[in-house]
Write a protein that holds these residues in place. Structure first.
Motif, PDB file in Angstrom:
ATOM      1  N   THR A 361       0.829  -1.210   0.000  1.00  0.00           N
ATOM      2  CA  THR A 361       0.000   0.000   0.000  1.00  0.00           C
ATOM      3  C   THR A 361       0.863   1.259   0.000  1.00  0.00           C
ATOM      4  OG1 THR A 361      -0.095  -0.081   2.408  1.00  0.00           O
ATOM      5  CG2 THR A 361      -1.941  -1.054   1.186  1.00  0.00           C
ATOM      6  N   ASP A 362       0.228   2.360  -0.377  1.00  0.00           N
ATOM      7  CA  ASP A 362       0.931   3.646  -0.345  1.00  0.00           C
ATOM      8  C   ASP A 362       1.193   4.075   1.094  1.00  0.00           C
ATOM      9  OD1 ASP A 362      -1.825   3.944   0.039  1.00  0.00           O
ATOM     10  OD2 ASP A 362      -1.884   5.958  -0.794  1.00  0.00           O
ATOM     11  N   CYS A 363       0.205   3.870   1.960  1.00  0.00           N
ATOM     12  CA  CYS A 363       0.282   4.358   3.330  1.00  0.00           C
ATOM     13  C   CYS A 363      -0.721   3.569   4.176  1.00  0.00           C
ATOM     14  CB  CYS A 363      -0.032   5.853   3.375  1.00  0.00           C
ATOM     15  SG  CYS A 363      -1.647   6.263   2.678  1.00  0.00           S
ATOM     16  N   GLN A 365      -2.406   4.802   7.131  1.00  0.00           N
ATOM     17  CA  GLN A 365      -3.117   5.554   8.184  1.00  0.00           C
ATOM     18  C   GLN A 365      -4.346   6.312   7.695  1.00  0.00           C
ATOM     19  OE1 GLN A 365      -1.512   7.126   5.790  1.00  0.00           O
ATOM     20  NE2 GLN A 365       0.421   7.465   6.850  1.00  0.00           N
ATOM     21  N   ARG A 366      -4.284   6.952   6.520  1.00  0.00           N
ATOM     22  CA  ARG A 366      -5.384   7.826   6.113  1.00  0.00           C
ATOM     23  C   ARG A 366      -6.435   7.022   5.331  1.00  0.00           C
ATOM     24  NH1 ARG A 366      -1.453  11.009   2.078  1.00  0.00           N
ATOM     25  NH2 ARG A 366      -1.695   9.723   0.221  1.00  0.00           N
ATOM     26  N   ASP A 367      -7.422   7.710   4.815  1.00  0.00           N
ATOM     27  CA  ASP A 367      -8.492   7.021   4.083  1.00  0.00           C
ATOM     28  C   ASP A 367      -8.022   6.684   2.670  1.00  0.00           C
ATOM     29  OD1 ASP A 367      -8.283   9.626   3.267  1.00  0.00           O
ATOM     30  OD2 ASP A 367     -10.430  10.048   3.298  1.00  0.00           O
ATOM     31  N   GLU A 368      -6.981   5.850   2.592  1.00  0.00           N
ATOM     32  CA  GLU A 368      -6.417   5.486   1.297  1.00  0.00           C
ATOM     33  C   GLU A 368      -5.926   4.037   1.373  1.00  0.00           C
ATOM     34  OE1 GLU A 368      -4.572   8.676  -0.600  1.00  0.00           O
ATOM     35  OE2 GLU A 368      -4.188   7.558  -2.418  1.00  0.00           O
ATOM     36  N   ARG A 369      -4.678   3.816   1.787  1.00  0.00           N
ATOM     37  CA  ARG A 369      -4.174   2.445   2.039  1.00  0.00           C
ATOM     38  C   ARG A 369      -4.414   1.525   0.846  1.00  0.00           C
ATOM     39  NH1 ARG A 369      -6.351   1.652   8.288  1.00  0.00           N
ATOM     40  NH2 ARG A 369      -6.616   3.869   8.704  1.00  0.00           N
ATOM     41  N   GLY A 371      -3.269  -0.204  -3.040  1.00  0.00           N
ATOM     42  CA  GLY A 371      -2.124  -0.807  -3.712  1.00  0.00           C
ATOM     43  C   GLY A 371      -1.713   0.005  -4.927  1.00  0.00           C
ATOM     44  N   TRP A 372      -1.191   1.217  -4.690  1.00  0.00           N
ATOM     45  CA  TRP A 372      -0.775   2.090  -5.791  1.00  0.00           C
ATOM     46  C   TRP A 372       0.372   1.435  -6.549  1.00  0.00           C
ATOM     47  CZ3 TRP A 372      -3.232   6.198  -7.758  1.00  0.00           C
ATOM     48  CH2 TRP A 372      -4.210   6.813  -6.981  1.00  0.00           C
ATOM     49  N   THR A 373       0.155   1.262  -7.833  1.00  0.00           N
ATOM     50  CA  THR A 373       1.110   0.500  -8.635  1.00  0.00           C
ATOM     51  C   THR A 373       2.448   1.222  -8.800  1.00  0.00           C
ATOM     52  OG1 THR A 373      -0.132   1.366 -10.521  1.00  0.00           O
ATOM     53  CG2 THR A 373      -0.566  -0.901  -9.884  1.00  0.00           C
ATOM     54  N   GLY A 374       2.410   2.565  -8.887  1.00  0.00           N
ATOM     55  CA  GLY A 374       3.650   3.334  -9.067  1.00  0.00           C
ATOM     56  C   GLY A 374       4.545   3.205  -7.852  1.00  0.00           C
ATOM     57  N   ASP A 375       3.972   3.324  -6.694  1.00  0.00           N
ATOM     58  CA  ASP A 375       4.749   3.215  -5.457  1.00  0.00           C
ATOM     59  C   ASP A 375       5.391   1.835  -5.369  1.00  0.00           C
ATOM     60  OD1 ASP A 375       2.511   5.019  -5.380  1.00  0.00           O
ATOM     61  OD2 ASP A 375       2.862   5.368  -3.268  1.00  0.00           O
ATOM     62  N   ALA A 376       4.597   0.822  -5.712  1.00  0.00           N
ATOM     63  CA  ALA A 376       5.087  -0.564  -5.586  1.00  0.00           C
ATOM     64  C   ALA A 376       6.258  -0.818  -6.531  1.00  0.00           C
ATOM     65  CB  ALA A 376       3.955  -1.549  -5.854  1.00  0.00           C
ATOM     66  N   GLY A 426       4.663   4.941 -15.564  1.00  0.00           N
ATOM     67  CA  GLY A 426       5.315   4.878 -14.248  1.00  0.00           C
ATOM     68  C   GLY A 426       4.470   4.154 -13.207  1.00  0.00           C
ATOM     69  N   TRP A 427       3.173   4.156 -13.404  1.00  0.00           N
ATOM     70  CA  TRP A 427       2.286   3.387 -12.514  1.00  0.00           C
ATOM     71  C   TRP A 427       1.933   2.071 -13.221  1.00  0.00           C
ATOM     72  CZ3 TRP A 427       3.576   8.014 -11.166  1.00  0.00           C
ATOM     73  CH2 TRP A 427       3.428   8.429  -9.859  1.00  0.00           C
ATOM     74  N   ALA A 428       1.311   2.213 -14.396  1.00  0.00           N
ATOM     75  CA  ALA A 428       0.902   1.011 -15.131  1.00  0.00           C
ATOM     76  C   ALA A 428       2.103   0.158 -15.550  1.00  0.00           C
ATOM     77  CB  ALA A 428       0.094   1.415 -16.358  1.00  0.00           C
ATOM     78  N   ASP A 479       6.156  12.952 -12.472  1.00  0.00           N
ATOM     79  CA  ASP A 479       7.148  12.706 -11.415  1.00  0.00           C
ATOM     80  C   ASP A 479       6.575  13.196 -10.087  1.00  0.00           C
ATOM     81  OD1 ASP A 479       9.567  11.911 -10.323  1.00  0.00           O
ATOM     82  OD2 ASP A 479      10.510  13.857 -10.677  1.00  0.00           O
ATOM     83  N   TRP A 480       5.650  12.432  -9.603  1.00  0.00           N
ATOM     84  CA  TRP A 480       4.795  12.756  -8.454  1.00  0.00           C
ATOM     85  C   TRP A 480       5.604  13.283  -7.263  1.00  0.00           C
ATOM     86  CZ3 TRP A 480      -0.216  13.289  -8.363  1.00  0.00           C
ATOM     87  CH2 TRP A 480      -0.928  13.167  -7.160  1.00  0.00           C
ATOM     88  N   LEU A 481       5.168  14.452  -6.740  1.00  0.00           N
ATOM     89  CA  LEU A 481       5.773  15.043  -5.540  1.00  0.00           C
ATOM     90  C   LEU A 481       7.242  15.439  -5.711  1.00  0.00           C
ATOM     91  CD1 LEU A 481       4.153  12.976  -2.654  1.00  0.00           C
ATOM     92  CD2 LEU A 481       3.395  15.119  -3.680  1.00  0.00           C
ATOM     93  N   TRP A 637       8.773   9.296   4.828  1.00  0.00           N
ATOM     94  CA  TRP A 637       7.647  10.200   4.611  1.00  0.00           C
ATOM     95  C   TRP A 637       7.215  10.219   3.145  1.00  0.00           C
ATOM     96  CZ3 TRP A 637       9.719  15.252   7.389  1.00  0.00           C
ATOM     97  CH2 TRP A 637       9.819  15.000   8.767  1.00  0.00           C
ATOM     98  N   GLU A 638       5.957  10.572   2.943  1.00  0.00           N
ATOM     99  CA  GLU A 638       5.433  10.719   1.583  1.00  0.00           C
ATOM    100  C   GLU A 638       6.108  11.885   0.849  1.00  0.00           C
ATOM    101  OE1 GLU A 638       1.258  11.670   1.584  1.00  0.00           O
ATOM    102  OE2 GLU A 638       1.043  11.025  -0.492  1.00  0.00           O
ATOM    103  N   ARG A 639       6.380  12.963   1.574  1.00  0.00           N
ATOM    104  CA  ARG A 639       6.941  14.161   0.950  1.00  0.00           C
ATOM    105  C   ARG A 639       8.281  14.447   1.588  1.00  0.00           C
ATOM    106  NH1 ARG A 639       1.614  16.952  -0.471  1.00  0.00           N
ATOM    107  NH2 ARG A 639       2.960  18.302  -1.678  1.00  0.00           N
TER     108      ARG A 639
END
Ligand code: BGC
Length: 759
Positions: A361-363, A365-369, A371-376, A426-428, A479-481, A637-639
């Motif tokens: 998962t990306d994170c 704790q928040r209302d997300e969690r 399986g973001w493919t780019g992060d993975a 980058g994600w797909a 190029d996210w963030l 951290w995310e950022r």
């Protein structure tokens, strides 16, 4: 022999079906059941129960079980297994895992009871960030089958069916984002009937990866009262899991526990970055002496808790935080003479633990969690050094494939709960990046073969979107963030999204070619190689100036162009020079986002700027890897500036303190500081090539590959470097021994054993 035959069979099944996988091997006689009075509004967890008799001595008993929702099963009051959040998360409509437990010792001769409680979980709880719930269905349901073999070999089977009964449990509500409410005064009573539901068995599959289990526990390091007067406990580590609470009080007294990752500048409890997730545990006491509470069907991402309504003083012995994550085998260690880098390694590993709960998962704790493919894909290589993630990703990649759209689009999150949203570069590209890297690391051609058609469909989709060999359409995260200071000084490091898309198109095509070569698909090799040269030629024409500058003069642009070999050999040195210049321009700081960061130091080391790579790594001011470490981070951290130098926070809209993507630097630390690399798939052949620098006087890494543990350790004393390596049986290695100032001293070919080299 039999094993080979079986894997051949598996290969055939897998290759023929594309999406096909080994389907359920259980002969399901059981029926899906739900509470007869179940409706979408009923949110309390339901318990399903069956009493049954066993007449004879039992030889073995096996429980096969799954649910729509999350289940916890008990036999005769004992919990079945030590897995949590079962049956795990997959693309439920196409793939729903069941688990199998040996329950022989839990049964007794005579009367027995099986209870299964089911909470909402991913199935019908909140999921996705727009408040949606019931994504897969609006009622929970159970399917289970208990197969008993008596010592005289007679068999009997207890199945879920209309003869079971259901009751409301003390779990009044459970939700992954919002938390769990338990009223200990509720006793199982008022049993009602159940009804059989018409769900089929086609989507059932055996469990494919390690279950989520409990791991490290943490005691409070501080119990404090904040300036606002909140009672807060600090566990010292940001983690995913929950807190086990002991309390004694009156019946009906209510304890609420909120979870947070950070305290704000003033030292108050801060939850704005959890967005709509309430992340709250509510426990209502039965009033019967000491009671122990912990949730069942949720998890929290936190370091701090705020406790309200606790009867009596908060004492450390009554609060224990426990980390939950998929039970992957730890495989890697890294440490060195710089304690900040050791903390960075710690943070990377905890970022992984906190986000590998059955799905990457990306994170947490928040209302997300999700399986973001780019992060993975960005984090995969690092993840594979730290833990054995072969099964974890083999399973998840099947969901990537299961959710692939008919036109080849790979969704942005997997399991897809965003209704098919996908296709970003980058994600797909996870569709080709992870399969190829997984093959390099674990060397399993059958897995690669199983993934091949997904890889190809994604690459073919891109080609269909392209015009004149340029991919310049569709939605891309870019190029996210990346670095965007939010002022007008022109230093924003924004990279053209289509330039990025072209690079990832080439990279995906290259990965596909690599796979085609391994799998002996000569025609594909030929046609995709031709395509790849057209992609690169179009890139040169569109995005590179005659002097070799890229159209986006950013670190990420140079990094992607160089790492994916977009430029002809004779243009690479110049581009690498521009990259190094750019880093100087930012006074030795990185400016990369999710897509450039994983490759930044690799490119610098590869093109003769290893010193610059180290300068970035040990940089302590924003933006850098060590800035969060200096600010007290215990996870990634995310950022780059989740907490700013003045102690204020980045926007609560997107400010996770447990987001592994930037932890992708871990790969470079293992590979270039410790110097442990796989030269042939699965580490059959190893390269040890540490590149000292950054003022480090020693470093040590180890990695447990399929053959055994590889160790590489170096020390510098009196300006002389000594390198000790261990090579496991069944492999051999090329060892590049460096001098203390990073030049090559000698190259040695060695077999298994322990060696020391040096100046
Ligand atoms: C997530 C990311 C993800 C991104 C898509 C965010 O909300 O947290 O990590 O990759 O969206 O760009």
């Amino acid at each position: 022999m039999l094993r080979n035959l079986l894997s051949l069979l598996l290969l055939i099944v897998v290759c023929n079906g594309g999406l096909a996988q080994l389907r359920s091997s259980v002969n399901w006689k059981a029926r899906w059941i739900e509470a007869a009075n179940a409706d979408a509004a009923m949110r309390a967890a339901q318990c399903f129960q069956k009493n049954f008799e066993t007449g004879k001595k039992i030889k073995s008993a096996t429980l096969y079980i799954t649910s729509r929702g999350l289940y916890e099963a008990h036999i005769n009051g004992m919990r079945v297994g030590d897995a949590y959040l079962t049956p795990g998360w997959t693309s439920y409509r196409k793939r729903l895992q069941y688990q199998q437990y040996d329950v022989t010792t839990m049964l007794k001769k005579g009367g027995n009871t099986i209870d299964v409680t089911i909470g909402d979980g991913w199935y019908r709880g909140h999921i996705g960030f727009d408040g949606q719930k019931n994504y897969y269905g609006d009622k929970t349901a159970l399917l289970c089958q208990l197969e008993i073999i008596y010592s005289n070999n007679e068999r009997t089977v207890i199945i879920s069916d209309g003869s079971w009964k259901a009751a409301q449990t003390p779990v009044l509500s459970s939700d992954l984002y919002n938390g769990e409410t338990i009223d200990a005064r509720v006793h199982l009573q008022n049993w009602t009937s159940v009804k059989e539901a018409a769900y089929g068995f086609d989507n059932l599959i055996p469990t494919e990866n390690e279950p989520i289990r409990k791991h490290e526990t943490f005691k409070p390091v501080k119990i404090l009262t904040t300036p606002k007067g909140e009672k807060v406990i600090d566990f010292g580590q940001n983690l995913s899991g929950w807190v086990i609470v002991k309390a004694s009080g009156h019946a009906g007294s209510t304890i609420t526990i909120q979870h947070a990752e950070v305290l704000d500048k003033e030292g108050n409890f801060y939850t704005a970055n959890l967005r709509s997730a309430k992340a709250t545990a509510t426990y209502i006491l039965a009033g019967e002496g000491e009671e122990t509470f912990e949730p069942h069907f949720t998890f929290y991402g936190f370091r701090y808790i705020k406790v309200e309504g606790y009867p009596g003083e908060l004492k450390p012995e009554n609060f224990t935080a426990v980390a939950l994550y998929s039970d992957m085998e730890p495989t890697g260690t890294f440490e060195c003479s710089n304690s900040l880098l050791n903390q960075l390694q710690h943070n990377i590993q905890w970022g992984q633990r906190g986000n590998f709960l059955d799905v990457p998962t990306d994170c947490p704790q928040r209302d997300e969690r999700l399986g973001w493919t780019g992060d993975a894909q960005a984090f995969f290589r690092t993840a594979a050094y730290n833990f054995n993630v072969n099964d974890f990703f083999r399973k998840w990649m099947k969901d990537v494939e299961a959710d692939q759209l008919a036109n080849g689009v790979i969704t942005s999150v997997v399991p897809d709960v965003l209704n098919g949203f996908g296709g970003s570069s980058g994600w797909a590209d996870v569709a080709t990046i992870i399969p190829w890297q997984q093959y390099e690391i674990y060397g399993d051609a059958a897995t690669l073969a199983a993934q091949y058609s997904m890889m190809k469909k994604w690459v073919d989709y891109i080609q269909l979107q392209s015009k004149n060999d340029l991919w310049q359409s569709g939605f891309h995260f870019g190029d996210w963030l990346s670095y965007r200071p939010g002022n007008d000084d022109g230093t924003e490091a924004v990279t053209d999204k289509f330039l990025i898309a072209q690079c990832f198109w080439a990279h995906s095509t290259q990965n596909l070619i690599n796979a085609a070569k391994v799998l002996g698909k000569a025609d594909d090799v030929r046609s995709y190689e031709a395509m790849l040269s057209r992609i690169k030629a179009a890139f040169m024409k569109e995005y590179v100036t005659p002097n070799g500058r890229l159209m986006s003069n950013t670190q990420t642009a140079y990094v992607l162009a160089l790492h994916f070999d977009m430029l002809p050999e004779d243009r690479r040195a110049v581009a690498a020079g521009f990259l190094a210049d750019n880093i100087k321009l930012y006074r030795n700081h990185l400016t990369t986002g999710f897509l450039g960061t994983p490759y930044l130091c690799h490119v610098l080391s590869r093109f003769g700027y290893n010193d610059v790579a180290y300068t970035l790594l040990v940089q302590e001011t924003f933006p850098s890897w060590l800035y969060p470490v200096k600010m007290g981070a215990t996870t990634i951290w995310e950022r780059w500036d989740g907490i700013k130098p003045d102690g204020s926070f980045q926007t609560p809209v997107m400010n996770s303190f447990n987001h592994y993507a930037y932890g992708a630097i871990g790969d470079w630390m293992y590979r270039n500081i410790a110097g442990i690399q796989s030269l042939e798939p699965g580490y059959k052949k190893i390269r040890i090539q540490p590149l000292p620098g950054g003022g480090l006087t020693w470093a040590k890494g180890s990695y447990k590959c399929g053959y055994g543990t590889i160790v590489s350790e170096w020390h510098i004393q009196n300006n002389k470097l000594t390198l000790t390596v261990e090579i496991p049986a069944g492999t051999n290695a090329e060892v590049y021994v460096p001098t203390a100032d990073g030049k090559l001293l000698e190259k040695k070919d060695v077999g298994p054993g322990r060696y020391t080299f040096g100046e």
